[in-house]
Design a protein around this motif. Structure first.
Motif, PDB file in Angstrom:
ATOM      1  N   ILE A 168     -20.532 -26.341  94.651  1.00 50.46           N
ATOM      2  CA  ILE A 168     -21.555 -25.348  94.967  1.00 50.46           C
ATOM      3  C   ILE A 168     -20.897 -23.974  94.950  1.00 50.46           C
ATOM      4  N   ALA A 169     -21.476 -23.056  94.196  1.00 54.82           N
ATOM      5  CA  ALA A 169     -20.925 -21.701  94.143  1.00 54.82           C
ATOM      6  C   ALA A 169     -21.053 -21.023  95.505  1.00 54.82           C
ATOM      7  N   GLU A 170     -20.137 -20.115  95.780  1.00 52.36           N
ATOM      8  CA  GLU A 170     -20.131 -19.413  97.068  1.00 52.36           C
ATOM      9  C   GLU A 170     -21.488 -18.777  97.378  1.00 52.36           C
ATOM     10  N   GLY A 171     -22.061 -18.101  96.399  1.00 55.74           N
ATOM     11  CA  GLY A 171     -23.321 -17.411  96.624  1.00 55.74           C
ATOM     12  C   GLY A 171     -24.530 -18.316  96.732  1.00 55.74           C
ATOM     13  N   ASP A 172     -24.345 -19.594  96.435  1.00 49.63           N
ATOM     14  CA  ASP A 172     -25.468 -20.540  96.469  1.00 49.63           C
ATOM     15  C   ASP A 172     -25.468 -21.427  97.716  1.00 49.63           C
ATOM     16  N   ARG A 173     -24.549 -21.194  98.621  1.00 54.07           N
ATOM     17  CA  ARG A 173     -24.443 -22.102  99.768  1.00 54.07           C
ATOM     18  C   ARG A 173     -25.704 -22.088 100.637  1.00 54.07           C
ATOM     19  N   ALA A 174     -26.268 -20.917 100.893  1.00 52.84           N
ATOM     20  CA  ALA A 174     -27.459 -20.853 101.744  1.00 52.84           C
ATOM     21  C   ALA A 174     -28.629 -21.581 101.098  1.00 52.84           C
ATOM     22  N   ALA A 175     -28.804 -21.404  99.774  1.00 51.70           N
ATOM     23  CA  ALA A 175     -29.890 -22.087  99.068  1.00 51.70           C
ATOM     24  C   ALA A 175     -29.657 -23.598  99.067  1.00 51.70           C
ATOM     25  N   TYR A 176     -28.421 -24.005  98.863  1.00 45.86           N
ATOM     26  CA  TYR A 176     -28.062 -25.432  98.911  1.00 45.86           C
ATOM     27  C   TYR A 176     -28.424 -26.038 100.259  1.00 45.86           C
ATOM     28  N   HIS A 177     -28.052 -25.338 101.322  1.00 42.05           N
ATOM     29  CA  HIS A 177     -28.307 -25.865 102.657  1.00 42.05           C
ATOM     30  C   HIS A 177     -29.790 -25.849 102.979  1.00 42.05           C
ATOM     31  N   ALA A 178     -30.499 -24.817 102.512  1.00 43.24           N
ATOM     32  CA  ALA A 178     -31.944 -24.750 102.730  1.00 43.24           C
ATOM     33  C   ALA A 178     -32.644 -25.933 102.066  1.00 43.24           C
ATOM     34  N   ALA A 179     -32.194 -26.300 100.875  1.00 43.07           N
ATOM     35  CA  ALA A 179     -32.794 -27.441 100.173  1.00 43.07           C
ATOM     36  C   ALA A 179     -32.618 -28.722 100.977  1.00 43.07           C
ATOM     37  N   LEU A 180     -31.442 -28.923 101.522  1.00 46.28           N
ATOM     38  CA  LEU A 180     -31.183 -30.135 102.299  1.00 46.28           C
ATOM     39  C   LEU A 180     -31.989 -30.138 103.593  1.00 46.28           C
ATOM     40  N   ALA A 181     -32.023 -29.001 104.279  1.00 50.91           N
ATOM     41  CA  ALA A 181     -32.764 -28.916 105.536  1.00 50.91           C
ATOM     42  C   ALA A 181     -34.264 -29.099 105.294  1.00 50.91           C
ATOM     43  N   HIS A 182     -34.769 -28.481 104.236  1.00 49.82           N
ATOM     44  CA  HIS A 182     -36.185 -28.587 103.911  1.00 49.82           C
ATOM     45  C   HIS A 182     -36.551 -30.039 103.611  1.00 49.82           C
ATOM     46  N   GLY A 183     -35.718 -30.705 102.831  1.00 48.47           N
ATOM     47  CA  GLY A 183     -36.018 -32.083 102.469  1.00 48.47           C
ATOM     48  C   GLY A 183     -35.829 -33.068 103.603  1.00 48.47           C
TER      49      GLY A 183
END
Length: 311
Positions: A168-183
Motif C-alpha cells: 500500500i502506498a504511503e498516501g493511500d493508507r487512509a483510503a485503504y483503512h477506510a475500505a476495511l472499516a467500511h466493509g
C-alpha cells in the motif's frame, strides 16, 4: 536448529493484535524478548499467548529488541514514537514496525531520524485476542508500507506469520483503512440491526435466519461484485421499499438508527445500480421518492404533535 535471521522482538501493546502477532512471530522461531501490558486483560492475554515472555517497561523493551512491534491505537502511535525519540530510545539499525491501518511510515519519522528502519504492517483481519486468531492469519492479507529497499523485510515478516503481503502506498493508507472499516465494521452494524428487527417481531433465533443468507450474499459479492446484487432496490420495486420504510418507521422512537441506515444504504445501492445500468433513471427516482415518503410522514407527525402541544 534455529533458523537464520531470527530476531529478538519486543511487543509494545499486548492488545488483541499485538499478542497474536507476537505469538505468530514466535511460532516462526523469533525470540520475543519482552511485552508491555498495562491492564489486567492485557496481562492475561500475554500470559495466554506469550507464556514465559517477561512483561517489561516500554523503554526496556526498546532497548532489548532488534524489532519493535508497536501495536497501539492509531491516536496513541504518534505520541508514543515521539516520546521514545525524546528519551533517545530508538537505536540505529533497529527495525520498528507498527500495526496501524491508517498510518504508513511517515508517522515513524522520529524512528528514521534516529537511524532505525520504519515499517508499517497491518493485518486485514478482526481479532478476538485468543489462540484461534493464529489460524486466521493463514492467507490473511497485510497492508505493508516501507521504503523500497526495506519493503522485502516487511513482506518477509508477513509471510513468516502465514499472511499475504499487499503493498500500500504511503498516501493511500487512509483510503485503504477506510475500505476495511467500511466493509467490516459496518457489516457488523447492519447485521446487528437486522437481527434486532427480527428479534422485535418475535423471531427466537435471528442468527439462524440471517446466517445462511448473509454468508451467501458475502460470498457472491466477493466473487461477482455488484452483479450479484438482488432485492427490491435493484429491481426498482419502489412499493416494497416504501413498505420497508413504513415498517422501520415504527422503530423510530428507540431505533431511529435502523431507519437512517436503511435509507442511506438503499440510496447508495440505487445510485450504484443506476451507474451500472441496472436501474433506469426513472426507477431510481421512484426509489428515492419511496425513501423520502416516510421522512415526510415523520415530519407531518412531528408537526401534528407540536400543534397538539400548542393547543
Amino acid at each position: 536448529m534455529q533458523r537464520p535471521g531470527r530476531l529478538g522482538i519486543g511487543i509494545i501493546g499486548a492488545g488483541k493484535v499485538g499478542a497474536v502477532l507476537g505469538a505468530a512471530l514466535r511460532a516462526a522461531q523469533h525470540a520475543v524478548v519482552g511485552v508491555s501490558a498495562v491492564s489486567e486483560a492485557s496481562r492475561e492475554r500475554a500470559e495466554l499467548l506469550l507464556p514465559g515472555v517477561p512483561i517489561l517497561e516500554i523503554q526496556d523493551i526498546v532497548e532489548r529488541a532488534e524489532l519493535v512491534l508497536l501495536a497501539v491505537p492509531d491516536d496513541a502511535l504518534g505520541p508514543l514514537v515521539v516520546g521514545l525519540a525524546k528519551l533517545g530510545a530508538w537505536q540505529p539499525g533497529q527495525l520498528v514496525a507498527h500495526t496501524s491501518g491508517r498510518h504508513g511510515v511517515g508517522i515513524l519519522a522520529p524512528v528514521r531520524a534516529a537511524g532505525a528502519i520504519p515499517l508499517a504492517i497491518h493485518p486485514a483481519m478482526t481479532f478476538t485476542g485468543m489462540s484461534l486468531d493464529l489460524a486466521r492469519l493463514t492467507d490473511c492479507c497485510f497492508g505493508v508500507t516501507a521504503d523500497p529497499a526495506m519493503l522485502p523485510i516487511a513482506q518477509a515478516l508477513v509471510v513468516e506469520m502465514g499472511g499475504e503481503p499487499v503493498v500500500i502506498a504511503e498516501g493511500d493508507r487512509a483510503a485503504y483503512h477506510a475500505a476495511l472499516a467500511h466493509g467490516s465494521n459496518h457489516l457488523v452494524t447492519i447485521t446487528s440491526q437486522a437481527a434486532e428487527i427480527l428479534g422485535r417481531i418475535g423471531v427466537a433465533d435471528p442468527a439462524a435466519v440471517l446466517g445462511p443468507l448473509l454468508r451467501a450474499s458475502l460470498d457472491n459479492a466477493l466473487a461477482a461484485g455488484e452483479s450479484a446484487l438482488t432485492g427490491p432496490v435493484a429491481r426498482g420495486d419502489a412499493g416494497t421499499v416504501a413498505a420497508h420504510v413504513s415498517a422501520l418507521a415504527e422503530f423510530a422512537d428507540d431505533g431511529a438508527d435502523i431507519l437512517d441506515a436503511y435509507r442511506a444504504m438503499a440510496h447508495a445501492t440505487a445510485v450504484r445500480a443506476e451507474w451500472r445500468g441496472r436501474l433506469s433513471a426513472k426507477a431510481r427516482a421512484e426509489i428515492e421518492r419511496a425513501l423520502e415518503g416516510a421522512r415526510e410522514s415523520d415530519e407531518d407527525r412531528t408537526s401534528d404533535k407540536d400543534t397538539e402541544e400548542d393547543e
